[in-house]
Structure formats: structure tokens, C-alpha cells
Design a protein around this motif. Structure first.
Motif: not given
Length: 321
Positions: A258, A262-263, A288
Motif C-alpha cells: 500500500c 495500491c488501493e 483496500l
């Protein structure tokens, strides 16, 4: 309703105190992070039945009608979901039960998941550029081919871009699939090549699917190398994660990825996994969002959309498989 505040070094200890003092029916109202730990506000419904005896004196008889969440609690424990995550799920399920008088566990669980996570189809996420990131063997390349197949069947124009110059045969495999799907395939050795490749494809493709080398999150150099590739690239960064992992290790690994931006999370190997607590815990602890999942080895089936009811059903029925 009775409200009370609890302060403890961790959420787990706070939940233990709440259960001991207020009982299993207690609802988590709010959680606040403090320097010395957490401060949790809990509440419990208190109802009273009023009766009159023969002398017409008021008699108060305590009566507490509580949703029985034993089956749901056992299911969450079976899946090895972190206590702070399962505690939030149970609290939301109780709230929904009290508000709408619904006792169906799948509906209650779906409601709780809807409140805790964001769900969106992968084709409808923010950016046409989609970067797949994860550890070696997590299923990135397979996920890309599945999504490319879906795009082809839906009449969308997509291309596959590889930046993997580490794994032997990775590019040849992807290129072979691209030829079968009659899609363009590009290999970019450097961040500059990738940048210009994406720029030139913005107006030519509906989706640009970008593969990356498998990364060991505990090796700084590997993290730095992939960060150099995607630091200036506008894209949806999707963390591809094998669902059958140790929960604590998965949460820690997801946290590292993350930091790369990263989502979204794409769980894989769900057809070969009995417990998915690592997925729920990693997504919740690292904020997330769910967009797709791999639930079959069949390429033609593509990636499945993740929805609250489907995820709730998986959590409740997995134990019986």
C-alpha cells in the motif's frame, strides 16, 4: 441504552473488557486511537417490562432481547479474521438487526461488509491503466489474461504491457495469450519506456493492463525498483494476493504494498482456499477496496466481481465445502 467508555493498550483487550462487563450484546459505537492505546465507546440496549402486582405497585422486570450471533461469530473465527475486524463486523450486524429486525445472517453480514469496504467492478475503477502488483506466484499474469479475455468478449479494446524482466518465460507466456486474443503486446524495460508506451496508448485503448515482476516486500531493493517504474504513472494499482495466506503475514505484506500506492485488492486462488480471513483483514486494516477476484483456474471465466452478498455467502458456506 447504556453507554460506557473503555481504555486499553489494544482493541483486542478493549473488546475483552467490553464483553466481560456489558456482555456479548454490546455494540461498538466508536473507536479512538490514543498515545497509550485505544478508547472504545460501547453501548448495550436496556429494555424494561412494566408489570403491576396485586397491590398495584410498580414492578420493573429487566428484559433484554438480543440477536443471537453465535453462528456468525463462529464463521468469522473459522476464517481466522483478526479480532478487531470481526468485532466491527459483529457490531454492525447487531445494529442492522436492531434497526430492521432482520435475523438472516447472510443479509446482516452483507450489510456489515457494505459499510466497511468499498466495492466496484474492475472495469469501472478510476483509471484505464491498471497495474497488477504482488509477490511471486500470486497470480498476476493469470489475472491479467482473465481480464483481457473479459475485455475481448465485451468488445473493449485492450493491450497487455509487461515490465517483468525477472521471471524467465513470463513475457513469452503473456505475448502468446495476447496473440490468441488478437491484442497488442508491449515489453518495457525501463520506467521511461513504460511512460511513453502508456502515453501513446491512452487514446487507442479502453484498458492498458500492466504486468510487473513478482516482488519480495521484505527486500528494499525490489520495492525501490518497482516504485521507480510506477511513481509517476497514473494508474489503478491493484494488489494481487493469494487468498490462502497466514492472516497476520498477509496484513503486514499488504501494508508494504500500500505504500507503493495500491488501493484495490484482487484475491486469487479462492477456489483452492477454505479460509479467507487474510483477505478481509488485509483489506480492512489497509483501506483496500474490492474490485475483482479469481475464483477459478478457467481463463475464459474471467475475473469475478466482488459484491457484499457474494462475499457474505462465501464466508458463511466455506466451512461446509
Amino acid at each position: 441504552m447504556k453507554l460506557k467508555h473503555f481504555t486499553a493498550p489494544s482493541s483486542t483487550l478493549a473488546l475483552s473488557q467490553i464483553r466481560e462487563e456489558l456482555g456479548e450484546e454490546a455494540i461498538i459505537v466508536s473507536t479512538e486511537t490514543l498515545p497509550e492505546g485505544v478508547r472504545v465507546t460501547a453501548a448495550v440496549e436496556e429494555t424494561q417490562n412494566i408489570n403491576f402486582d396485586s397491590h398495584e405497585q410498580l414492578e420493573v422486570s429487566p428484559s433484554l432481547q438480543v440477536y443471537d450471533d453465535v453462528a456468525l461469530r463462529e464463521s468469522l473465527e473459522y476464517h481466522d479474521i483478526l479480532p478487531e475486524v470481526s468485532g466491527q463486523i459483529l457490531a454492525l450486524a447487531r445494529q442492522y438487526n436492531v434497526r430492521y429486525k432482520i435475523e438472516d445472517n447472510q443479509k446482516l453480514l452483507a450489510y456489515a461488509l457494505q459499510q466497511m469496504y468499498r466495492f466496484k467492478p474492475i472495469s469501472g475503477t478510476e483509471n484505464q491503466n491498471k497495474v497488477f502488483i504482488g509477490q511471486p506466484g500470486c497470480g498476476k499474469s493469470t489475472a491479467i489474461v482473465k481480464l483481457a479475455t473479459q475485455a475481448k468478449m465485451q468488445g473493449k479494446k485492450a493491450c497487455i504491457i509487461s515490465t517483468d524482466n525477472v521471471r524467465a518465460g513470463a513475457n513469452e507466456q503473456l505475448e502468446a495469450f495476447a496473440k490468441i486474443l488478437e491484442m497488442e503486446f508491449y515489453f518495457c524495460k525501463t520506467a521511461r519506456e513504460l511512460f511513453y508506451c502508456v502515453q501513446s496508448g491512452q487514446n487507442r485503448y479502453d484498458m492498458l493492463l500492466i504486468d510487473t515482476p513478482g516482488v519480495n516486500p521484505y527486500v528494499d531493493r525490489e520495492i525501490e525498483r518497482i516504485d521507480e517504474f510506477f511513481d509517476s504513472l497514473k494508474a489503478d494499482k491493484l494488489l494481487v494476493m493469494d487468498a490462502g495466506r497466514n492472516t497476520l503475514e498477509a496484513v503486514e505484506t499488504a501494508e508494504i504494498f500500500c505504500r507503493l500506492g495500491c488501493e484495490w485488492i484482487v484475491p486469487t486462488h479462492l477456489d483452492m482456499t477454505r479460509r479467507i480471513g487474510s483477505v478481509l483483514s488485509s483489506a480492512y486494516c489497509n483501506h483496500l477496496n474490492f474490485c475483482a477476484a479469481s475464483v477459478s483456474s478457467n481463463i475464459a471465466k474471467g475475473l469475478a466481481d466482488v459484491t457484499p452478498p457474494a462475499l457474505a455467502g462465501l464466508l458463511l458456506t466455506q466451512e461446509e465445502k
